[in-house]
Enzyme design. Structure first.
Site, PDB file in Angstrom:
ATOM      1  N   GLU A  87       0.874  -1.168   0.000  1.00 36.47           N
ATOM      2  CA  GLU A  87       0.000   0.000   0.000  1.00 36.47           C
ATOM      3  C   GLU A  87       0.919   1.228   0.000  1.00 36.47           C
ATOM      4  OE1 GLU A  87      -3.001   2.001   3.253  1.00 36.47           O
ATOM      5  OE2 GLU A  87      -2.806  -0.189   3.231  1.00 36.47           O
TER       6      GLU A  87
ATOM      7  N   ASP B 282      -3.903   9.794   9.497  1.00 35.45           N
ATOM      8  CA  ASP B 282      -2.525   9.387   9.746  1.00 35.45           C
ATOM      9  C   ASP B 282      -2.080   9.752  11.154  1.00 35.45           C
ATOM     10  OD1 ASP B 282      -2.463   8.530   7.159  1.00 35.45           O
ATOM     11  OD2 ASP B 282      -1.377  10.269   6.383  1.00 35.45           O
TER      12      ASP B 282
END
Length: 290
Positions: A67, A78
């Site tokens: 990924e 994130d």
């Protein structure tokens, strides 16, 4: 999933009828009774060239699919480790157009290349242009954490035209109705976030991911992979017992950061640590059902 005649939005199916690349990966792993090991790394970290070495290292040491993250200045999900890595990548001059070199590297090493990106980056690059460049480089599918199926008409049609998988996210709070909507529109697999919140390493993984995987399958998803929080071989093994794939990000990215967590580690040391961590995780994940 789309039917053989039209996209979920009702548009005629495009000219590309290749099978789902990630579904082909899962089918091959099914023959060995193994879940997939999907590893995440931001493109351009620590530098564009080193990130290409890093994704190749991941495949060579046990990752089935990579990924590849597109760094973004305003990330939604994130955590601190990936934020630090993305900031380093942006400062090193990461450009979207260069990410296809990493896609090619993963494909040439024998892995399945995925890209994870916030939709704004794809939109500004040009949806059709991105899909064409991604497919040409050997890309398999796109993970879009902030794009929901309700607003993904252009991407659904474009991904069908180029034979690309589209991976939408669900969480423990997702309703059964929305799980069904995501499952109908996904191609390749559904990304089940193990918990609400941002990415990051965790000491324990609760029972909610297993419940979410079961609910998502009952809603119609053929394949469900679990990510966010998996950081050890033991956790990967536990998740791999019930999920089609295990997604690991922060624990791999962490190996390339120094002790401060704000700068890149020496490249040789970092790549060696990445290889070792990848092998450790692969051992746990691939043997989860033994």
């Amino acid at each position: 999933m789309t039917n053989t005649n039209s996209t979920p939005s009702g548009q005629p199916l495009g000219i590309n009828h290749r099978p789902s690349p990630t579904e082909s990966m899962f089918a091959a792993l099914d023959e060995r009774n193994r879940p997939a090991f999907i590893g995440y790394l931001p493109f351009g970290f620590p530098t564009p060239d080193l990130s290409i070495q890093a994704v190749r290292t991941m495949v060579e040491h046990g990752v089935d699919a990579v990924e590849i993250g597109l760094p973004y200045s305003d990330p939604v999900m994130d955590g601190p480790v990936i934020q630090s890595a993305s900031q380093i990548a942006l400062q090193a001059g990461e450009r979207i157009a260069d990410v296809f070199r990493a896609v090619e590297a993963v494909a040439n090493a024998g892995g399945v290349p995925l890209i994870m990106s916030y939709w704004n980056l794809i939109f500004h690059y040009g949806v059709d242009r991105f899909a064409a460049d991604f497919a040409q480089a050997g890309g398999a599918g796109l993970i879009t954490p902030d794009l929901i199926p309700d607003e993904a008409g252009e991407w659904i049609e474009t991904s069908d035209r180029y034979g690309l998988d589209r991976i939408f996210l669900v969480s423990p709070d997702t309703s059964d109705e929305r799980l069904a909507l995501v499952s109908r529109n996904a191609r390749g697999f559904v990304y089940a976030a193990s918990r609400m919140g941002v990415t990051g390493e965790r000491a324990t993984i609760g029972t909610s991911p297993e419940v979410l995987v079961d609910r998502t399958r009952k809603a119609g998803a053929n394949r469900v992979c679990v990510g966010i929080g998996v950081s050890t071989a033991e956790q990967g093994s536990a998740v791999g017992k019930y999920a089609d794939g295990v997604i690991v990000g922060s624990a791999l990215v962490h190996t390339l950061l120094d002790e401060s967590g704000k700068a890149a580690r020496n490249s040789d040391e970092g790549l060696a640590m990445l290889a070792a961590k990848t092998e450790e995780l692969a051992e746990g994940i691939h043997n989860a059902r033994v």
